[in-house]
Design a protein around this motif. Structure first.
Motif, PDB file in Angstrom:
ATOM      1  N   ALA A 295       1.094  -1.691   0.106  1.00 35.08           N
ATOM      2  CA  ALA A 295      -0.032   0.108   0.114  1.00 35.08           C
ATOM      3  C   ALA A 295       1.149   1.271   0.088  1.00 35.08           C
ATOM      4  N   ALA A 296       1.929   1.076   0.233  1.00 36.50           N
ATOM      5  CA  ALA A 296       2.955   2.989   0.635  1.00 36.50           C
ATOM      6  C   ALA A 296       3.620   2.383  -0.706  1.00 36.50           C
ATOM      7  N   ASP A 297       3.778   1.449  -0.964  1.00 33.70           N
ATOM      8  CA  ASP A 297       4.380   1.353  -2.033  1.00 33.70           C
ATOM      9  C   ASP A 297       3.520   2.065  -3.083  1.00 33.70           C
ATOM     10  N   SER A 298       2.583   1.409  -3.876  1.00 30.04           N
ATOM     11  CA  SER A 298       1.443   1.577  -4.483  1.00 30.04           C
ATOM     12  C   SER A 298       1.544   3.637  -4.103  1.00 30.04           C
ATOM     13  N   MET A 299       1.172   4.067  -3.251  1.00 31.37           N
ATOM     14  CA  MET A 299       1.374   5.495  -2.961  1.00 31.37           C
ATOM     15  C   MET A 299       2.214   6.762  -3.284  1.00 31.37           C
ATOM     16  N   LEU A 300       3.413   5.770  -2.621  1.00 33.01           N
ATOM     17  CA  LEU A 300       4.831   6.549  -3.178  1.00 33.01           C
ATOM     18  C   LEU A 300       5.172   7.195  -4.378  1.00 33.01           C
ATOM     19  N   LYS A 301       5.548   5.481  -4.795  1.00 33.16           N
ATOM     20  CA  LYS A 301       5.683   4.855  -5.861  1.00 33.16           C
ATOM     21  C   LYS A 301       5.264   4.818  -7.065  1.00 33.16           C
ATOM     22  N   PHE A 302       3.944   4.525  -7.193  1.00 29.05           N
ATOM     23  CA  PHE A 302       3.367   4.729  -7.996  1.00 29.05           C
ATOM     24  C   PHE A 302       2.347   6.255  -8.103  1.00 29.05           C
ATOM     25  N   ARG A 303       2.180   6.615  -7.517  1.00 29.50           N
ATOM     26  CA  ARG A 303       0.898   7.806  -6.746  1.00 29.50           C
ATOM     27  C   ARG A 303       0.360   6.971  -7.349  1.00 29.50           C
ATOM     28  N   LYS A 304      -0.540   5.944  -6.734  1.00 31.87           N
ATOM     29  CA  LYS A 304      -1.263   5.426  -6.851  1.00 31.87           C
ATOM     30  C   LYS A 304      -3.036   6.166  -5.985  1.00 31.87           C
ATOM     31  N   LYS A 305      -4.270   5.790  -6.179  1.00 28.24           N
ATOM     32  CA  LYS A 305      -5.674   6.046  -5.205  1.00 28.24           C
ATOM     33  C   LYS A 305      -5.638   5.097  -4.382  1.00 28.24           C
ATOM     34  N   VAL A 306      -5.281   4.433  -3.276  1.00 25.45           N
ATOM     35  CA  VAL A 306      -5.507   3.213  -2.270  1.00 25.45           C
ATOM     36  C   VAL A 306      -6.361   3.493  -1.855  1.00 25.45           C
ATOM     37  N   ALA A 307      -7.417   1.875  -1.276  1.00 23.15           N
ATOM     38  CA  ALA A 307      -8.121   1.103  -0.117  1.00 23.15           C
ATOM     39  C   ALA A 307      -7.769   0.298   0.010  1.00 23.15           C
ATOM     40  N   LEU A 308      -8.046   0.027   1.429  1.00 17.61           N
ATOM     41  CA  LEU A 308      -7.917  -1.168   1.930  1.00 17.61           C
ATOM     42  C   LEU A 308      -9.063  -1.709   2.124  1.00 17.61           C
ATOM     43  N   ILE A 309      -8.848  -3.282   2.729  1.00 23.35           N
ATOM     44  CA  ILE A 309      -9.784  -4.711   2.473  1.00 23.35           C
ATOM     45  C   ILE A 309      -9.722  -5.602   3.841  1.00 23.35           C
ATOM     46  N   THR A 310      -9.816  -6.074   4.228  1.00 25.59           N
ATOM     47  CA  THR A 310     -10.090  -6.825   5.168  1.00 25.59           C
ATOM     48  C   THR A 310     -11.085  -7.945   5.583  1.00 25.59           C
ATOM     49  N   THR A 311     -10.695  -8.762   4.883  1.00 28.37           N
ATOM     50  CA  THR A 311     -12.127 -10.388   5.871  1.00 28.37           C
ATOM     51  C   THR A 311     -11.231 -11.045   6.904  1.00 28.37           C
ATOM     52  N   ASP A 312      -9.984 -10.607   7.554  1.00 29.72           N
ATOM     53  CA  ASP A 312      -9.394 -11.686   8.681  1.00 29.72           C
ATOM     54  C   ASP A 312     -10.547 -11.126   9.346  1.00 29.72           C
ATOM     55  N   THR A 313     -11.583 -12.207  10.465  1.00 29.84           N
ATOM     56  CA  THR A 313     -12.560 -11.004  10.833  1.00 29.84           C
ATOM     57  C   THR A 313     -12.245 -11.961  12.602  1.00 29.84           C
ATOM     58  N   TYR A 314     -11.344 -13.861  11.768  1.00 30.96           N
ATOM     59  CA  TYR A 314     -10.733 -14.582  12.798  1.00 30.96           C
ATOM     60  C   TYR A 314     -10.004 -13.769  14.266  1.00 30.96           C
TER      61      TYR A 314
ATOM     62  N   LYS B  99      -6.250  -1.418  10.768  1.00 28.20           N
ATOM     63  CA  LYS B  99      -6.562   0.176  11.454  1.00 28.20           C
ATOM     64  C   LYS B  99      -5.774   1.076  11.338  1.00 28.20           C
ATOM     65  N   THR B 100      -4.356   0.504  11.736  1.00 24.13           N
ATOM     66  CA  THR B 100      -3.772   1.345  12.386  1.00 24.13           C
ATOM     67  C   THR B 100      -2.055   1.274  11.809  1.00 24.13           C
ATOM     68  N   TYR B 101      -2.262   0.576  10.504  1.00 28.14           N
ATOM     69  CA  TYR B 101      -1.387   1.195   9.003  1.00 28.14           C
ATOM     70  C   TYR B 101      -2.162   1.480   8.010  1.00 28.14           C
ATOM     71  N   ALA B 102      -3.694   1.749   8.354  1.00 26.28           N
ATOM     72  CA  ALA B 102      -4.047   2.514   7.455  1.00 26.28           C
ATOM     73  C   ALA B 102      -4.132   4.023   7.725  1.00 26.28           C
ATOM     74  N   LYS B 103      -4.488   4.354   9.287  1.00 28.92           N
ATOM     75  CA  LYS B 103      -4.698   5.819   9.821  1.00 28.92           C
ATOM     76  C   LYS B 103      -3.213   5.841   9.973  1.00 28.92           C
ATOM     77  N   ILE B 104      -1.946   5.205   9.759  1.00 30.29           N
ATOM     78  CA  ILE B 104      -1.171   5.704   8.889  1.00 30.29           C
ATOM     79  C   ILE B 104      -0.655   6.030   8.174  1.00 30.29           C
TER      80      ILE B 104
END
Length: 391
Positions: free
Chosen positions: A213-232, A241-246
């Motif tokens: 995600a960080a690489d996509s934003m900083l290196k490739f200038r992409k607009k990024v969103a995150l999804i997690t299905t790890d509800t276990y 959530k911490t990474y998304a906030k940072i």
């Protein structure tokens, strides 16, 4: 003298054809690696070209008795025994008497004397022994190693007067890189909007996703969103959530396929959506089926299988088989810094014909990530620790 060129997929195949057309007393004049076919320089097939000749004299018993004895130079290549230990298969080739041939015969005679030993490090010339042992210690599969050593032997007997250990390492790196160069390596292509990472528990999927995600934003200038299905695991959601906030990117948590479709609709204006999945027991086939019940794999999806380099190759293969119903775009190998043995990675690439996107070597986001290439992987396998420290 009858001279003919043969092009075959391997030296044994070439020799079979030479014997069939020219007989057992054919002379090997030259051999080299060539590439055939392909389209626009791509998808070329690696072959071996052999120039052979036969002296057209009577093969009768009488003519053979009158002939002067000539020296025989032994051309050889390693082949695997049932235990996959390389031995030497010898093929006779006629050569004129000279001091250089006598010197060669002396060296080959020494190799012949070593064949009775089962130690693999006594089979090859000294500098090649070092490389062979390195490949063994790196756990490169015997079939791959034997083919590499055939190529190295060919180069050795062509260039050995001026060859050093650095030369032999370079040859081997080039051969290893060439062998896997047709597969895709390096950063995600962004050809699909949705990028999904899967794999067993504990391999570092969530941290790896944050690095991408960080690489996509900083290196490739992409607009990024995150999804997690790890509800276990609550901790996994909080970590992402911490990474998304940072990174200042939005995050959606999905519990079922309906949630996933809603999240996709929410992120319809984003360039790339990165999806984290739950890490479960890879031996349980229900895990993959559960993923399919949450994620729409038909929707512009690229999937990357995350594997730990600290895992056994047999476990890596079992993991791959469990995910084989999903189209795996590339591998991502993690925990590069926690092992010094990388052969299983090369074996997986060669066996399943899938390239590598990234290698990760720590927890720092986004720094501890290397864009993979055939050259980087070959260098990792062949460089000694002392070489790596000095570079």
């Amino acid at each position: 003298m009858k001279v003919k060129k043969f092009v075959a997929s391997s030296m044994p195949e070439a020799m079979k054809r030479i014997r069939a057309e020219l007989g057992n007393d054919a002379v090997i004049l030259n051999s080299k690696i060539v590439y055939t076919g392909g389209f626009l320089g791509l998808f070329r097939k690696r072959c071996i070209e052999v120039i052979a000749a036969m002296d057209q004299v009577s093969n009768s018993r009488e003519s053979r008795v009158k002939e002067k004895p000539i020296n025989k130079m032994l051309y050889y290549e390693p082949v695997a025994t049932q235990k996959e230990n390389p031995m030497l298969k010898f093929i006779k080739a006629e050569e004129n008497t000279s001091s250089e041939v006598i010197k060669e015969l002396t060296e080959v005679k020494q190799l012949l004397q070593n064949i009775s030993s089962t130690r693999e490090d006594t089979v090859y010339p000294e500098l090649l022994q070092h490389i062979n042992q390195k490949l063994i210690s790196q756990e490169i599969e015997a079939s791959i190693r034997n083919e590499l050593m055939v190529s190295l032997l060919e180069k050795w007997y062509t260039n050995r007067r001026d060859s050093t250990i650095d030369d032999v390492k370079r040859w081997c790196k080039e051969e290893m890189a060439e062998r896997i160069s047709m597969f895709r390596f390096g950063d995600i292509s962004f050809s699909k909007k949705y990028v999904n990472v899967v794999g067993p528990t504990g391999v570092g999927k969530t941290t790896t996703l944050a690095k991408i995600a960080a690489d996509s934003m900083l290196k490739f200038r992409k607009k990024v969103a995150l999804i997690t299905t790890d509800t276990y695991r609550i901790a996994a959601i909080e970590q992402l959530k911490t990474y998304a906030k940072i990174l200042s990117v939005p995050l959606e948590v999905c519990y079922n396929l309906n949630d996933f479709k809603k999240a996709c609709d929410t992120f319809k204006d984003f360039d790339v959506v990165l999806i984290d999945t739950a890490g479960r027991n890879f031996r349980d086939p229900r895990y993959v089926e559960e993923l399919k019940n949450i994620i729409d794999y038909e929707n512009e999806m690229e999937t990357f299988l995350v594997l730990s380099l600290t895992s056994k190759q047999s476990d890596m293969e079992e993991i791959f088989k469990q995910f084989s119903s999903i189209d795996i775009k590339q591998f991502i190998f993690t925990k590069l810094d926690e092992t010094a043995t990388y052969g299983a990675m090369y074996n997986m690439i060669d066996k399943y014909q899938i390239g590598v996107a990234y290698l990760t070597n720590g927890q720092d986001v986004p720094d501890d990530k290397v864009s993979a290439s055939a050259e980087v992987i070959s260098k990792l396998i062949l460089e000694d620790e002392s070489d790596e420290r000095s570079s």
